[in-house]
Scaffold this motif. Structure first.
Motif, PDB file in Angstrom:
ATOM      1  N   VAL A  74     -16.662   2.717 -24.462  1.00 54.64           N
ATOM      2  CA  VAL A  74     -16.627   4.085 -24.983  1.00 54.64           C
ATOM      3  C   VAL A  74     -17.818   4.886 -24.474  1.00 54.64           C
ATOM      4  N   ALA A  75     -18.969   4.238 -24.345  1.00 53.38           N
ATOM      5  CA  ALA A  75     -20.165   4.925 -23.838  1.00 53.38           C
ATOM      6  C   ALA A  75     -19.945   5.462 -22.430  1.00 53.38           C
ATOM      7  N   SER A  76     -19.044   4.832 -21.676  1.00 55.68           N
ATOM      8  CA  SER A  76     -18.716   5.311 -20.326  1.00 55.68           C
ATOM      9  C   SER A  76     -17.395   6.090 -20.318  1.00 55.68           C
ATOM     10  N   LEU A  77     -16.977   6.571 -21.522  1.00 59.14           N
ATOM     11  CA  LEU A  77     -15.750   7.358 -21.694  1.00 59.14           C
ATOM     12  C   LEU A  77     -14.492   6.575 -21.302  1.00 59.14           C
ATOM     13  N   ASP A  78     -14.545   5.279 -21.465  1.00 53.72           N
ATOM     14  CA  ASP A  78     -13.382   4.428 -21.215  1.00 53.72           C
ATOM     15  C   ASP A  78     -12.840   3.965 -22.565  1.00 53.72           C
ATOM     16  N   LEU A  79     -11.687   4.478 -22.947  1.00 57.53           N
ATOM     17  CA  LEU A  79     -11.084   4.130 -24.233  1.00 57.53           C
ATOM     18  C   LEU A  79     -10.123   2.957 -24.132  1.00 57.53           C
ATOM     19  N   VAL A  89      -5.872   4.940 -22.100  1.00 58.70           N
ATOM     20  CA  VAL A  89      -5.723   5.722 -23.334  1.00 58.70           C
ATOM     21  C   VAL A  89      -6.263   7.135 -23.135  1.00 58.70           C
ATOM     22  N   PHE A  90      -7.336   7.245 -22.367  1.00 57.31           N
ATOM     23  CA  PHE A  90      -7.922   8.570 -22.116  1.00 57.31           C
ATOM     24  C   PHE A  90      -6.900   9.501 -21.464  1.00 57.31           C
ATOM     25  N   ASN A 288      -5.711   0.215 -29.266  1.00 59.61           N
ATOM     26  CA  ASN A 288      -6.573   1.057 -28.439  1.00 59.61           C
ATOM     27  C   ASN A 288      -6.195   2.532 -28.534  1.00 59.61           C
ATOM     28  N   VAL A 289      -4.905   2.819 -28.598  1.00 60.23           N
ATOM     29  CA  VAL A 289      -4.463   4.212 -28.719  1.00 60.23           C
ATOM     30  C   VAL A 289      -4.856   4.772 -30.081  1.00 60.23           C
ATOM     31  N   VAL A 290      -4.644   3.994 -31.147  1.00 62.10           N
ATOM     32  CA  VAL A 290      -4.991   4.449 -32.498  1.00 62.10           C
ATOM     33  C   VAL A 290      -6.482   4.762 -32.588  1.00 62.10           C
ATOM     34  N   ILE A 291      -7.306   3.830 -32.126  1.00 63.82           N
ATOM     35  CA  ILE A 291      -8.753   4.040 -32.191  1.00 63.82           C
ATOM     36  C   ILE A 291      -9.169   5.205 -31.305  1.00 63.82           C
ATOM     37  N   GLY A 292      -8.558   5.320 -30.123  1.00 64.19           N
ATOM     38  CA  GLY A 292      -8.888   6.420 -29.231  1.00 64.19           C
ATOM     39  C   GLY A 292      -8.598   7.784 -29.842  1.00 64.19           C
TER      40      GLY A 292
END
Length: 322
Positions: A74-79, A89-90, A288-292
């Motif tokens: 997430v820190a690298s904008l990878d969901l 997901v992004f 992953n989609v839900v959390i994203g």
């Protein structure tokens, strides 16, 4: 001012990290196994195949390890990738986010202007029949849930009157382009935006009415009346303008919440936004989609609140020392 902005931004970053961690743990604690769900869709109940899918998804790792990897990504904008579709997901959220922002923005504008106008009319006619009628309407809209309002709107305006389409963002098979496509999109937008706006509009109506009545009893307003100033000028220039501070605060909070609260509206109207995306992901255990989606909506709400806080400090100097 820069120091205040950086301090407030740092606080919001901490809140977002807490939201990410809490959401990750809550979603992982929910019953259901994504690997078993996907294996079931493939008509395969082989335990070896399920374990292979779990290893491929990283679900065989201990929970703290999964959380550490996820925070790093997430820190690298990878969901991450969707378990079901195998897509980032992004990218999935980026495709649907504009529809959600348009729906939330339209609902916000409708609620703000209609609520302010209704509250203004109720304030200048306080105690009369129109004030009671507006008050009754605001209570009705405030107490009516999204899904009920949406279903009733579909039954009346789509099913019975045929004024508006009941779902989607475009007329299937019409092949509209250019201005015609934009008008068709707006035609589909009317009912979802109105259904989302009614609850917030009721809040604005009550807030504007109460704030304006309170301001109308202030000494500077009485002094303006004593000087013979025109009533319309008093109401617009002094009463309404002074009452804008609490409205600004509420508007900023509701702007973010409208984005996060579109799940029911998008589901009922089959509006292809991130709310419906999360609803579909919940049904397929696509973690992953839900959390994203949770991360994106939480970030929007938190950043909206930050902007309102900074705007409030700019509008009202008394809050700058807080």
């Amino acid at each position: 001012m820069l120091r205040t902005v950086l301090s407030e931004f740092a606080k919001r970053i901490v809140v977002i990290l807490v939201v990410i961690t809490g959401t990750f743990l809550l979603v992982r604690a929910a019953p259901g196994d994504p690997a078993a769900f996907i294996a079931g869709e493939a008509a395969s109940g082989d335990p070896a195949y399920i374990e292979h899918l779990r290893a491929q998804m990283g679900l065989d790792q201990p929970l703290p390890v999964q959380l550490g990897y996820y925070l790093r990504d997430v820190a690298s904008l990878d969901l991450g990738k969707s378990y079901r579709e195998g897509r980032p997901v992004f990218d999935m959220i980026a495709e649907r986010l504009p529809n959600t922002l348009i729906l939330a923005g339209a609902a916000f504008i409708l609620a703000l202007f209609m609520g302010t106008a209704a509250g203004f009319v109720a304030a200048i006619h306080r105690g009369r029949w129109i004030d009671r009628l507006i008050g009754l309407g605001s209570v009705l809209f405030f107490s009516s849930p999204y899904y009920w309002v949406s279903l009733m709107a579909i039954l009346l305006f789509s099913g019975k009157l045929g004024w508006f389409p009941s779902h989607g963002t475009e007329t299937i098979g019409a092949g509209y382009t250019g201005i015609a496509a934009i008008l068709d999109y707006l035609h589909h937008l009317v009912m979802p935006a109105m259904a989302s706006a009614l609850f917030t509009m009721a809040l604005y109506t009550r807030l504007v009415r109460a704030s304006m009545i309170d301001t109308a009893n202030a000494l500077f307003v009485k002094a303006a009346h004593a000087r013979g100033m025109a009533p319309a000028k008093i109401w617009f220039r002094h009463v309404l303008r002074t009452s804008l501070l609490p409205i600004t605060t509420m508007a900023g909070v509701q702007a973010g919440q409208l984005v996060a609260g579109t799940i029911l509206t998008e589901t009922v109207f089959a509006w292809p936004g991130i709310g419906r995306l999360m609803y579909e992901a919940l049904g397929s255990r696509d973690y992953n989609v839900v959390i994203g989606v949770f991360i994106v909506t939480s970030a929007i709400v938190i950043l909206a609140n930050l902007l309102v806080d900074l705007l409030y400090r700019f509008v009202d100097p008394r809050t700058r020392s807080a």
